[in-house]
Design a protein around this motif. Structure first.
Motif, PDB file in Angstrom:
ATOM      1  N   ILE A  65      65.117  71.820  57.302  1.00  0.00           N
ATOM      2  CA  ILE A  65      64.515  70.544  57.685  1.00  0.00           C
ATOM      3  C   ILE A  65      65.259  69.386  57.036  1.00  0.00           C
ATOM      4  O   ILE A  65      65.613  68.396  57.685  1.00  0.00           O
ATOM      5  N   GLU A  66      65.528  69.501  55.748  1.00  0.00           N
ATOM      6  CA  GLU A  66      66.194  68.412  55.033  1.00  0.00           C
ATOM      7  C   GLU A  66      67.613  68.173  55.545  1.00  0.00           C
ATOM      8  O   GLU A  66      68.094  67.047  55.560  1.00  0.00           O
ATOM      9  N   LYS A  67      68.266  69.246  55.994  1.00  0.00           N
ATOM     10  CA  LYS A  67      69.642  69.119  56.480  1.00  0.00           C
ATOM     11  C   LYS A  67      69.701  68.659  57.932  1.00  0.00           C
ATOM     12  O   LYS A  67      70.574  67.858  58.302  1.00  0.00           O
ATOM     13  N   SER A  68      68.772  69.142  58.756  1.00  0.00           N
ATOM     14  CA  SER A  68      68.878  68.923  60.200  1.00  0.00           C
ATOM     15  C   SER A  68      68.205  67.646  60.679  1.00  0.00           C
ATOM     16  O   SER A  68      68.621  67.056  61.671  1.00  0.00           O
ATOM     17  N   ILE A  69      67.140  67.258  60.012  1.00  0.00           N
ATOM     18  CA  ILE A  69      66.398  66.087  60.470  1.00  0.00           C
ATOM     19  C   ILE A  69      66.891  64.876  59.698  1.00  0.00           C
ATOM     20  O   ILE A  69      66.522  64.646  58.559  1.00  0.00           O
ATOM     21  N   SER A  70      67.735  64.094  60.327  1.00  0.00           N
ATOM     22  CA  SER A  70      68.355  62.963  59.637  1.00  0.00           C
ATOM     23  C   SER A  70      67.469  61.727  59.650  1.00  0.00           C
ATOM     24  O   SER A  70      67.460  60.934  58.719  1.00  0.00           O
ATOM     25  N   ASP A  71      66.726  61.549  60.724  1.00  0.00           N
ATOM     26  CA  ASP A  71      65.881  60.367  60.870  1.00  0.00           C
ATOM     27  C   ASP A  71      64.443  60.815  61.039  1.00  0.00           C
ATOM     28  O   ASP A  71      64.003  61.081  62.140  1.00  0.00           O
ATOM     29  N   PHE A  72      63.714  60.924  59.940  1.00  0.00           N
ATOM     30  CA  PHE A  72      62.330  61.350  60.037  1.00  0.00           C
ATOM     31  C   PHE A  72      61.508  60.279  60.745  1.00  0.00           C
ATOM     32  O   PHE A  72      61.851  59.110  60.773  1.00  0.00           O
ATOM     33  N   GLY A  73      60.393  60.701  61.284  1.00  0.00           N
ATOM     34  CA  GLY A  73      59.503  59.781  61.977  1.00  0.00           C
ATOM     35  C   GLY A  73      58.957  60.442  63.227  1.00  0.00           C
ATOM     36  O   GLY A  73      59.534  61.394  63.744  1.00  0.00           O
ATOM     37  N   ARG A  74      57.840  59.963  63.706  1.00  0.00           N
ATOM     38  CA  ARG A  74      57.175  60.565  64.855  1.00  0.00           C
ATOM     39  C   ARG A  74      57.925  60.235  66.138  1.00  0.00           C
ATOM     40  O   ARG A  74      58.235  59.072  66.419  1.00  0.00           O
ATOM     41  N   ALA A  75      58.203  61.249  66.921  1.00  0.00           N
ATOM     42  CA  ALA A  75      58.869  61.044  68.210  1.00  0.00           C
ATOM     43  C   ALA A  75      57.929  60.317  69.165  1.00  0.00           C
ATOM     44  O   ALA A  75      56.725  60.579  69.193  1.00  0.00           O
ATOM     45  N   LYS A  76      58.468  59.410  69.959  1.00  0.00           N
ATOM     46  CA  LYS A  76      57.669  58.644  70.908  1.00  0.00           C
ATOM     47  C   LYS A  76      57.471  59.444  72.190  1.00  0.00           C
ATOM     48  O   LYS A  76      58.209  60.389  72.482  1.00  0.00           O
ATOM     49  N   VAL A  77      56.485  59.046  72.978  1.00  0.00           N
ATOM     50  CA  VAL A  77      56.240  59.736  74.248  1.00  0.00           C
ATOM     51  C   VAL A  77      57.392  59.462  75.205  1.00  0.00           C
ATOM     52  O   VAL A  77      58.058  58.428  75.144  1.00  0.00           O
ATOM     53  N   LEU A  78      57.621  60.409  76.091  1.00  0.00           N
ATOM     54  CA  LEU A  78      58.713  60.330  77.051  1.00  0.00           C
ATOM     55  C   LEU A  78      58.240  59.706  78.352  1.00  0.00           C
ATOM     56  O   LEU A  78      57.039  59.575  78.605  1.00  0.00           O
ATOM     57  N   GLU A  79      59.194  59.381  79.201  1.00  0.00           N
ATOM     58  CA  GLU A  79      58.886  58.973  80.567  1.00  0.00           C
ATOM     59  C   GLU A  79      59.047  60.203  81.451  1.00  0.00           C
ATOM     60  O   GLU A  79      60.155  60.567  81.849  1.00  0.00           O
ATOM     61  N   LEU A  80      57.942  60.841  81.745  1.00  0.00           N
ATOM     62  CA  LEU A  80      57.959  62.056  82.550  1.00  0.00           C
ATOM     63  C   LEU A  80      57.518  61.754  83.969  1.00  0.00           C
ATOM     64  O   LEU A  80      56.702  60.855  84.205  1.00  0.00           O
ATOM     65  N   THR A  81      58.053  62.504  84.912  1.00  0.00           N
ATOM     66  CA  THR A  81      57.684  62.339  86.318  1.00  0.00           C
ATOM     67  C   THR A  81      57.022  63.609  86.829  1.00  0.00           C
ATOM     68  O   THR A  81      57.238  64.705  86.279  1.00  0.00           O
ATOM     69  N   PRO A  82      56.225  63.507  87.878  1.00  0.00           N
ATOM     70  CA  PRO A  82      55.634  64.704  88.479  1.00  0.00           C
ATOM     71  C   PRO A  82      56.699  65.711  88.921  1.00  0.00           C
ATOM     72  O   PRO A  82      56.457  66.925  88.897  1.00  0.00           O
ATOM     73  N   GLU A  83      57.856  65.214  89.310  1.00  0.00           N
ATOM     74  CA  GLU A  83      58.939  66.113  89.746  1.00  0.00           C
ATOM     75  C   GLU A  83      59.448  66.962  88.576  1.00  0.00           C
ATOM     76  O   GLU A  83      59.734  68.157  88.747  1.00  0.00           O
ATOM     77  N   GLN A  84      59.565  66.357  87.381  1.00  0.00           N
ATOM     78  CA  GLN A  84      59.975  67.121  86.202  1.00  0.00           C
ATOM     79  C   GLN A  84      58.960  68.209  85.867  1.00  0.00           C
ATOM     80  O   GLN A  84      59.328  69.330  85.508  1.00  0.00           O
ATOM     81  N   VAL A  85      57.697  67.854  85.988  1.00  0.00           N
ATOM     82  CA  VAL A  85      56.639  68.815  85.689  1.00  0.00           C
ATOM     83  C   VAL A  85      56.686  69.976  86.678  1.00  0.00           C
ATOM     84  O   VAL A  85      56.642  71.151  86.298  1.00  0.00           O
ATOM     85  N   ALA A  86      56.799  69.663  87.957  1.00  0.00           N
ATOM     86  CA  ALA A  86      56.823  70.710  88.987  1.00  0.00           C
ATOM     87  C   ALA A  86      58.013  71.645  88.798  1.00  0.00           C
ATOM     88  O   ALA A  86      57.899  72.866  88.992  1.00  0.00           O
ATOM     89  N   ALA A  87      59.157  71.072  88.399  1.00  0.00           N
ATOM     90  CA  ALA A  87      60.360  71.886  88.217  1.00  0.00           C
ATOM     91  C   ALA A  87      60.231  72.844  87.037  1.00  0.00           C
ATOM     92  O   ALA A  87      60.922  73.871  86.996  1.00  0.00           O
ATOM     93  N   ALA A  88      59.361  72.531  86.082  1.00  0.00           N
ATOM     94  CA  ALA A  88      59.210  73.375  84.894  1.00  0.00           C
ATOM     95  C   ALA A  88      58.242  74.527  85.105  1.00  0.00           C
ATOM     96  O   ALA A  88      58.191  75.454  84.288  1.00  0.00           O
ATOM     97  N   LEU A  89      57.488  74.495  86.200  1.00  0.00           N
ATOM     98  CA  LEU A  89      56.535  75.570  86.468  1.00  0.00           C
ATOM     99  C   LEU A  89      57.252  76.799  87.023  1.00  0.00           C
ATOM    100  O   LEU A  89      58.224  76.679  87.761  1.00  0.00           O
ATOM    101  N   PRO A  90      56.796  77.999  86.664  1.00  0.00           N
ATOM    102  CA  PRO A  90      57.416  79.216  87.212  1.00  0.00           C
ATOM    103  C   PRO A  90      57.279  79.263  88.732  1.00  0.00           C
ATOM    104  O   PRO A  90      56.282  78.799  89.288  1.00  0.00           O
ATOM    105  N   GLU A  91      58.281  79.804  89.382  1.00  0.00           N
ATOM    106  CA  GLU A  91      58.229  79.943  90.836  1.00  0.00           C
ATOM    107  C   GLU A  91      57.031  80.806  91.226  1.00  0.00           C
ATOM    108  O   GLU A  91      56.814  81.882  90.679  1.00  0.00           O
TER     109      GLU A  91
END
Length: 424
Positions: free
Chosen positions: A55-81
């Motif tokens: 953790i100390e080596k890999s995480i250079s900039d600590f802090g909470r990640a912000k929410v992403l801009e997700l689309t319904p198309e991204q969600v649908a593509a992540a579901l199993p066929e």
């Protein structure tokens, strides 16, 4: 007691944001985390997993990640066929119900902030693992699933975790699941790394399985090769209830899975199945605990690993049989195949038994492919790579067959075949 340097790192990891939905609980957990410090390799539970240094080596900039801009198309593509069921989206750890889909009755899915559940933090306790305390101190909001009494939810509920480092690298997710008496349900989980950047995902899931309920939870971990993941998954299983866990680990930089099944009454059953296919420098550590506290309960555990390149696997499985837990039936097995001289597995199955009328077994194996069996398949017309892939797939298939949902199982199966290079 944490050192001054550790406290500095923890302060950065915890962040200064006070937007928790449970401020009193968060404040107490923060104090616990700062007092405990990040686990070092000198601690027995993290002896083979140097997560503090990672953790100390890999995480250079600590802090909470912000929410992403997700689309319904991204969600649908992540579901199993072919997937048929409900799904719930997590956006850098935060449930995003407007991108989710609910079509079944018999259960409710609400934000933890809206339901204010009394049982939050009662199963996964902060003092057991510092990462649970970090999660409790840092998560903004989570998901509360309640499955109503006597309800059989026919189609699975799929959790989709979209993770990406952006203006911060720490992602905390929290789930509380309550399955009421005589109810049945299955859950699926898949993590999606939006890019290949490093991040730290800290997940806590609590499951309460009421009397005579039947539930399962299948996880597919296939993240960025720079992702660090800690997953604390804890269950309370009550009289005559059955709970089954399936964990398939395929990717990540360092993955630590802590899985605990508390068998709290007679007639209950807990099952744990795991498969880890590792290559490159991936490190996966599975720590499991099964606690038999009452008589006439059963547990089954089978974890299998295939390790290539310079990857490293850790399996530490503990079965506790308390003095009152007579007539316990407990099975535990860990089997591994090493495909490279540089691959490493540290395995330690354990039994601690205080009862005298039980049936318990545990064991582990580590080796390479059977050369005679490989020669036999080649003699039947298969190429060496195809024969090797066929043997490895047969080895892995014993775990995959326990995934209850066909679409999710086929998706995991295809990823395993791709990793093994087989065209079966």
């Amino acid at each position: 007691m944490a050192s001054a340097t550790q406290i500095d790192h923890l302060e950065l990891l915890l962040g200064q944001d006070s937007s928790s939905s449970f401020p009193e609980m968060a404040s107490s957990a923060r104090e616990q985390a700062l007092a405990a410090g990040l686990p070092a390799v000198k601690e027995e539970e993290y002896k083979f997993t140097a997560i503090q240094r990672k953790i100390e080596k890999s995480i250079s900039d600590f802090g909470r990640a912000k929410v992403l801009e997700l689309t319904p198309e991204q969600v649908a593509a992540a579901l199993p066929e072919g997937f048929d069921g409900d799904y719930i989206v997590f956006n850098n750890g935060i449930p995003e119900l407007n991108l989710s889909s609910f079509g079944q009755e018999g259960y409710t899915a609400t934000l933890l902030s809206g339901s204010r559940p009394e049982k939050l933090g009662k199963v996964a306790k902060n003092e057991k693992d510092v990462f649970t305390a970090i999660n409790t101190a840092s998560f903004i909001d989570g998901l509360h699933i309640e499955v109503a009494k006597n309800q059989q939810i026919e189609k699975p509920i799929h959790f989709l975790f979209f993770n990406q480092s952006n203006s911060g690298q720490v992602i905390n997710s929290r789930i509380l699941i309550e399955v009421e008496a005589n109810a049945e349900i299955s859950f699926l989980e898949n993590t999606v790394s939006v890019n290949d950047e490093s991040y730290f995902l800290n997940q806590v899931t609590e499951v309460i399985a009421a009397p005579n309920s039947k539930s399962s939870y299948s996880r597919l971990q296939n993240e960025s090769n720079q992702a660090i993941t800690v997953n604390n998954f804890e269950t309370d299983i009550h009289r005559d209830a059955v709970f089954t866990s399936n964990v398939i680990s395929l990717g990540g930089d360092m993955v630590r899975n802590n899985l605990t099944l508390n068998l709290l009454d007679s007639g209950c059953e807990g099952n744990m199945y795991g498969l880890y296919l590792l290559n490159g420098k991936t490190h996966v550590d599975n720590h499991t605990n099964v606690d038999h506290t009452k008589p006439h309960a059963e547990s089954n555990e089978l974890y299998k690993g295939i390790l290539a390149d310079s990857s490293r696997g850790v399996f530490n499985g503990k079965i506790f049989v308390r003095q009152d837990a007579q007539k316990t039936n407990a099975f535990q097995q860990n089997n591994n195949i090493l495909l490279s001289e540089d691959a490493t597995i540290n395995t330690k199955p354990q039994l601690e038994i205080w009862a005298d009328d039980v049936k318990c077994s545990h064991g582990c194996t580590t080796g390479q492919l059977d050369e005679e069996a490989l020669f036999y398949l080649q003699a039947r017309g298969l190429g060496k790579d195809q024969a090797k892939g066929l043997m490895l797939y047969a080895f892995a298939g014993e775990v995959l067959e326990h995934i209850p949902d066909e679409a999710f199982r086929n998706h995991a199966d295809a990823l395993v075949k791709e990793r093994l290079g087989t065209k079966i």
